[in-house]
Motif scaffolding. Structure first.
Motif, PDB file in Angstrom:
ATOM      1  N   ASP A 125      43.394  -9.498  24.758  1.00 29.26           N
ATOM      2  CA  ASP A 125      42.751 -10.629  23.911  1.00 29.26           C
ATOM      3  C   ASP A 125      42.532 -11.618  25.066  1.00 29.26           C
ATOM      4  OD1 ASP A 125      45.259 -11.793  24.604  1.00 29.26           O
ATOM      5  OD2 ASP A 125      46.275 -10.950  22.999  1.00 29.26           O
ATOM      6  N   GLU A 126      42.100 -13.215  24.051  1.00 30.31           N
ATOM      7  CA  GLU A 126      41.826 -14.126  24.897  1.00 30.31           C
ATOM      8  C   GLU A 126      42.750 -15.312  24.868  1.00 30.31           C
ATOM      9  OE1 GLU A 126      37.533 -15.769  24.270  1.00 30.31           O
ATOM     10  OE2 GLU A 126      37.772 -14.233  22.341  1.00 30.31           O
ATOM     11  N   SER A 127      43.835 -15.108  24.225  1.00 27.81           N
ATOM     12  CA  SER A 127      45.068 -16.083  24.161  1.00 27.81           C
ATOM     13  C   SER A 127      46.142 -15.791  25.018  1.00 27.81           C
ATOM     14  CB  SER A 127      45.268 -16.173  22.721  1.00 27.81           C
ATOM     15  OG  SER A 127      45.916 -14.725  22.326  1.00 27.81           O
ATOM     16  N   ASN A 166      42.668  -4.093  16.359  1.00 28.22           N
ATOM     17  CA  ASN A 166      41.401  -4.840  15.689  1.00 28.22           C
ATOM     18  C   ASN A 166      40.252  -3.755  15.431  1.00 28.22           C
ATOM     19  OD1 ASN A 166      42.977  -7.252  15.589  1.00 28.22           O
ATOM     20  ND2 ASN A 166      42.563  -7.834  17.776  1.00 28.22           N
ATOM     21  N   TYR A 185      36.787  -5.159  19.964  1.00 25.64           N
ATOM     22  CA  TYR A 185      37.714  -4.679  20.762  1.00 25.64           C
ATOM     23  C   TYR A 185      37.532  -5.908  21.839  1.00 25.64           C
ATOM     24  CZ  TYR A 185      37.510  -0.116  18.589  1.00 25.64           C
ATOM     25  OH  TYR A 185      37.835   0.813  17.855  1.00 25.64           O
ATOM     26  N   THR A 186      38.525  -6.306  22.654  1.00 26.52           N
ATOM     27  CA  THR A 186      38.467  -7.389  23.590  1.00 26.52           C
ATOM     28  C   THR A 186      39.113  -6.753  24.669  1.00 26.52           C
ATOM     29  OG1 THR A 186      38.473  -9.047  21.892  1.00 26.52           O
ATOM     30  CG2 THR A 186      39.164  -9.808  24.258  1.00 26.52           C
ATOM     31  N   LYS A 188      33.609  -8.089  24.933  1.00 23.13           N
ATOM     32  CA  LYS A 188      33.903  -7.955  23.497  1.00 23.13           C
ATOM     33  C   LYS A 188      33.093  -6.772  23.064  1.00 23.13           C
ATOM     34  CE  LYS A 188      35.719 -12.215  21.807  1.00 23.13           C
ATOM     35  NZ  LYS A 188      36.970 -11.593  21.297  1.00 23.13           N
TER      36      LYS A 188
END
Length: 335
Positions: A51-53, A71, A76-77, A92
């Motif tokens: 994810d990005e976080s 997700n 999808y990340t 992504k």
């Protein structure tokens, strides 16, 4: 040298990257995301998050965590690092109707790459969900054929990998030199499309504009009739900067009180009249009573009384009848 993006090599690598407790591909988009992750892993991208976080972490053997598809199938990340770059990359994979979008960015440089494919061109929807285990159908059937996997890997390499890290060096990996050279040697030319709305044609010079003169005092009307010396020498050359006439009793459209609104007489000559009369064709200082507007069709400006033009009442002047009765005896041919 063996191609590390060969379909057989990717199909052998993909199951090893899935979670050990759940080697399941639950959707066509999940299969495409796992295949993209296999391609990135084959060229030595290191997975640091899904994810990005969350903060980056070292993930052993690039194996996907158990929640990598939470997700899915919509999104999808993957976050990556690479030893040949100081940048961090975000990938992504998104579902958009019947298509799958693959977008990637190098965060520190805002370098963006993307790939848009038709999902059914590269996977067989009826094959999923699929559990990778002994005795199951070969995984290649989920991607239709080995040729489809090769085509997909080629597009990912050309449109994503070579844009994120140009000149990437890896044994068994080579860039598509012909395509990159073609883009460099043939830069995109700007298209000069015609405007949606036609542009008006601009004339080489603007229309005639009369000179701007300040309006004179209206009380000066008729002053010329009281001036015995108003007539000019008929043999004198025309002035270089002639002023407006019309300060007599006749208030025409070119009188100074109207400023620049007057209608100019483009053919006015130095001897009075409208420019079509010969020299001395009209007495100096004569005033004209035009029958038709100046320049109107069918007559000349100033073709009325004293103008030496066509006879009054003729078809050339535009007037259907005489203004007054003929003088006595004018109809007598013997006078």
């Amino acid at each position: 040298m063996t191609d590390i993006l060969d379909p057989a090599a990717l199909l052998a690598l993909l199951p090893t990257l899935l979670p050990a407790s759940s080697k399941i591909l639950d959707s066509p988009q999940g299969a495409i995301a796992a295949l993209v992750h296999s391609i990135f892993s084959a060229v030595a991208f290191r997975l640091i998050a899904i994810d990005e976080s969350t903060s980056s972490a070292s993930i052993e053997n690039n194996s996907l965590p158990e929640n990598w598809s939470n997700n899915g199938p919509g999104n999808y990340t993957f976050r990556y690092k690479h030893d040949q770059s100081s940048l961090e990359f975000v990938l992504k994979v998104s579902k958009l109707g019947s298509r799958t979008l693959i977008n990637a960015i190098a965060l520190e440089s805002d370098k963006v790459a993307s790939l848009d494919i038709s999902t059914d061109d590269f996977v067989s929807p009826s094959f999923f969900p699929h559990a990778i285990q002994s005795g199951a159908q070969p995984l290649v059937h989920g991607f239709i054929s080995s040729n489809r996997i090769a085509d997909f890997a080629s597009q990912v390499k050309l449109k994503i990998l070579q844009k994120l890290i140009p000149g990437l060096r890896k044994d068994g990996y080579s860039e598509d030199v012909s395509s990159t050279n073609a883009e460099a040697s043939n830069p995109r030319q700007p298209q000069n499309n015609p405007p949606a709305r036609p542009q008006p044609v601009i004339p080489p010079y603007g229309p005639y504009q009369p000179p701007l003169n300040a309006p004179e005092n209206p009380l000066s009307i008729g002053r010329r009739d009281l001036d015995p010396f108003a007539s000019v020498n008929p043999f004198a050359p025309p002035p270089l900067f002639p002023g407006h006439a019309g300060d007599g009793m006749f208030v025409g459209p070119d009188h100074p009180i109207f400023g620049a609104r007057g209608i100019p007489y483009p053919g006015r000559g130095p001897w009075g009249g409208d420019g079509f009369l010969p020299p001395m064709g009209a007495p100096p200082g004569a005033r004209f009573d035009p029958i038709v507007p100046p320049g109107a069709r069918g007559g000349f400006p100033g073709s009325g009384r004293g103008g030496g033009g066509m006879p009054r009442g003729s078809s050339s002047t535009g007037e259907p009848d005489n203004d007054e009765f003929m003088p006595p005896g004018m109809g007598d041919m013997f006078m």
